[in-house]
Design a protein around this motif. Structure first.
Motif, PDB file in Angstrom:
ATOM      1  N   UNK A 251       0.404  10.670   3.196  1.00 30.79           N
ATOM      2  CA  UNK A 251       0.396   9.731   4.320  1.00 30.79           C
ATOM      3  C   UNK A 251       1.580   8.774   4.269  1.00 30.79           C
ATOM      4  N   UNK A 252       2.269   8.694   3.142  1.00 33.51           N
ATOM      5  CA  UNK A 252       3.398   7.779   3.018  1.00 33.51           C
ATOM      6  C   UNK A 252       4.673   8.330   3.645  1.00 33.51           C
ATOM      7  N   UNK A 253       4.644   9.562   4.131  1.00 35.99           N
ATOM      8  CA  UNK A 253       5.859  10.183   4.649  1.00 35.99           C
ATOM      9  C   UNK A 253       6.219   9.653   6.046  1.00 35.99           C
ATOM     10  N   UNK A 254       7.485   9.338   6.216  1.00 39.19           N
ATOM     11  CA  UNK A 254       8.054   9.061   7.534  1.00 39.19           C
ATOM     12  C   UNK A 254       8.466  10.400   8.121  1.00 39.19           C
ATOM     13  N   UNK A 345       0.729   3.151   4.334  1.00 41.16           N
ATOM     14  CA  UNK A 345      -0.660   2.980   3.917  1.00 41.16           C
ATOM     15  C   UNK A 345      -0.850   2.056   2.724  1.00 41.16           C
ATOM     16  N   UNK A 346       0.219   1.677   2.043  1.00 44.35           N
ATOM     17  CA  UNK A 346       0.133   0.711   0.950  1.00 44.35           C
ATOM     18  C   UNK A 346       0.943  -0.530   1.305  1.00 44.35           C
ATOM     19  N   UNK A 350       2.147  -5.812  -2.947  1.00 40.40           N
ATOM     20  CA  UNK A 350       1.690  -5.431  -4.281  1.00 40.40           C
ATOM     21  C   UNK A 350       2.605  -4.429  -4.961  1.00 40.40           C
ATOM     22  N   UNK A 351       3.299  -3.607  -4.169  1.00 38.64           N
ATOM     23  CA  UNK A 351       3.989  -2.469  -4.764  1.00 38.64           C
ATOM     24  C   UNK A 351       5.486  -2.401  -4.503  1.00 38.64           C
ATOM     25  N   UNK A 352       6.051  -3.316  -3.734  1.00 37.09           N
ATOM     26  CA  UNK A 352       7.497  -3.284  -3.513  1.00 37.09           C
ATOM     27  C   UNK A 352       8.230  -3.616  -4.808  1.00 37.09           C
ATOM     28  N   UNK A 367      -4.781  -1.476  10.389  1.00 41.25           N
ATOM     29  CA  UNK A 367      -5.468  -0.544   9.487  1.00 41.25           C
ATOM     30  C   UNK A 367      -4.705  -0.356   8.172  1.00 41.25           C
ATOM     31  N   UNK A 368      -3.614  -1.067   8.012  1.00 37.68           N
ATOM     32  CA  UNK A 368      -2.782  -0.934   6.820  1.00 37.68           C
ATOM     33  C   UNK A 368      -2.697  -2.280   6.113  1.00 37.68           C
ATOM     34  N   UNK A 369      -2.820  -2.334   4.784  1.00 39.24           N
ATOM     35  CA  UNK A 369      -2.921  -1.190   3.884  1.00 39.24           C
ATOM     36  C   UNK A 369      -4.353  -0.658   3.799  1.00 39.24           C
TER      37      UNK A 369
END
Length: 418
Positions: A251-254, A345-346, A350-352, A367-369
């Motif tokens: 789901x992370x794909x552009x 989706x994330x 928190x994750x950058x 609806x994200x994250x």
């Protein structure tokens, strides 16, 4: 083995094993009469995700200051150990690997890893996976009497037994790198203190990562490869596009066609620039098809052509990397390149990557994250609107702004890098 296969093993087999080991652990707690001594040897358990390993750098560094570099160990899947070598924060001999190329090698190497860990007489272990069962199992079987990990107190995360002595509550409001540091600091506090922990969140440094330092022969090999692919005597200015991500979270794909449109527009804007698509060996055919769609002699594929160490050298040779939220977004920060990461989706909060050269594009839909530690990154969503709403215009404008600034500040930065 596919990530999905490893997940199924963790879910279906791991649940039963953690339950059984929890009963053993409770019996041991009843029989044990001695207290744990001082922290002398620390094991980190983080089998998967190269990007998270980069985020763990500050935590690993904190551990080396506590017990010395030679007394810090790391358990990791073999395909992910390269990033530890690049970080060069612990000795290479202290990295314990598990092979995942087949079920047989997984079992055999896992047993060997357990024997190796127990032979080290570890006193402390830190489980850096959020709620994975396999990592909890390895942490317990390491033999360490002091074990730190996240715990599902009220069903607020997937069940993975009760195998930790220092049971932390996962805090979704502090950056992952900060969470890792907190886990190391927890080793210095009594187990009965938790889940309460009055430590303030450590500062999130944006400049503490080491710079990858390749050997001269590695640099020469990459220069020769770029010369062959571009037909240029000297490596030209390059913009890199990572159009894919692992099957950990598709789901992370552009959209790949948007990457094609982005490449075409950048080639028109910058007549001297070359565009290179990167990717894993199993993505080679798809990436080469994208290059054909771009339809320019100044666009080429690097998918499957480099080792991971060589890929870091390519990053150092380029100006900008555009990537989905995946490993390259993090380990590219070990080089001077600017990284533009597309989040969906994330959450980047928190994750950058905590790096001054890291730039984030995030649509921020309601609806994200939707992916987090509590749901173990398992979703039924098949329509990633959070990525679809990121436009080519938005990414193009960001790339141009970053590239123009780099050219203005150091027009020869790429040549100097390699």
């Amino acid at each position: 083995m596919k990530v999905s296969t490893l997940r199924n093993i963790d879910r279906w087999l791991g649940t039963g094993i953690t339950l059984a080991l929890t009963m053993v652990c409770k019996l041991q707690n009843i029989l044990r009469t001695h207290r744990a001594g001082p922290v002398k040897k620390i094991l980190f358990v983080k089998p998967a995700e190269q990007g998270s390993t980069v985020l763990a750098h500050a935590a690993i560094l904190r551990a080396t200051k506590m017990v010395g570099r030679q007394n810090v160990y790391f358990l990791v899947f073999e395909e992910n150990r390269f990033i530890l070598d690049a970080l060069d924060v612990i000795p290479g001999r202290n990295v314990i690997c598990i092979k995942t190329d087949s079920l047989v090698s997984l079992v055999v190497s896992a047993m060997a890893a357990i024997r190796r860990m127990r032979s080290l007489e570890l006193d402390s272990a830190v489980d850096m996976e959020f709620f994975a069962r396999a990592s909890a199992i390895f942490t317990y079987l390491s033999g360490a009497v002091r074990r730190v990990g996240f715990h599902s107190y009220a069903g607020d995360g997937p069940y993975r037994g009760n195998l930790m002595t220092h049971r932390l509550v996962y805090n979704p409001h502090i950056h992952t790198a900060q969470s890792f540091e907190v886990m190391v600091e927890a080793l210095n506090h009594p187990a009965e203190l938790f889940p309460a922990f009055g430590m303030p969140a450590p500062a999130l440094s944006r400049s503490a990562l080491p710079t990858f330092a390749p050997q001269a022969d590695e640099i020469a090999a990459v220069r020769s490869m770029i010369r062959e692919l571009t037909g240029q005597a000297q490596p030209p200015p390059m913009i890199l596009l990572n159009a894919n991500c692992s099957d950990l979270l598709p789901l992370r794909r552009w959209d790949r066609h948007k990457y094609v449109q982005l490449a075409q527009r950048l080639l028109v804007r910058y007549p001297a620039v070359y565009i290179a698509f990167t990717g894993a060996p199993n993505e080679q055919a798809l990436v080469e098809h994208l290059v054909l769609e771009v339809g320019s002699e100044r666009c080429f594929s690097l998918a499957g052509r480099t080792t991971l160490r060589q890929l870091l050298i390519v990053y150092a040779a380029a100006e900008v990397l555009v990537t989905n939220d995946s490993g390259p977004a993090h380990f590219a920060t070990l080089t001077p390149i600017d990284v533009i990461t597309l989040f969906g989706p994330e959450t980047p909060r928190l994750f950058a990557a905590p790096c001054e050269r890291s730039h984030v594009i995030w649509a921020g839909t309601v609806c994200s994250p939707c992916v987090n530690a509590y749901n173990n990154r398992q979703l039924t969503c098949r329509n990633n609107l959070c990525m679809q709403l990121i436009s080519v215009d938005e990414v193009y404008d960001k790339v141009c702004a970053v590239f123009d600034r780099r050219v203005e500040n150091h027009s020869n930065g790429m040549q100097a890098a390699i």
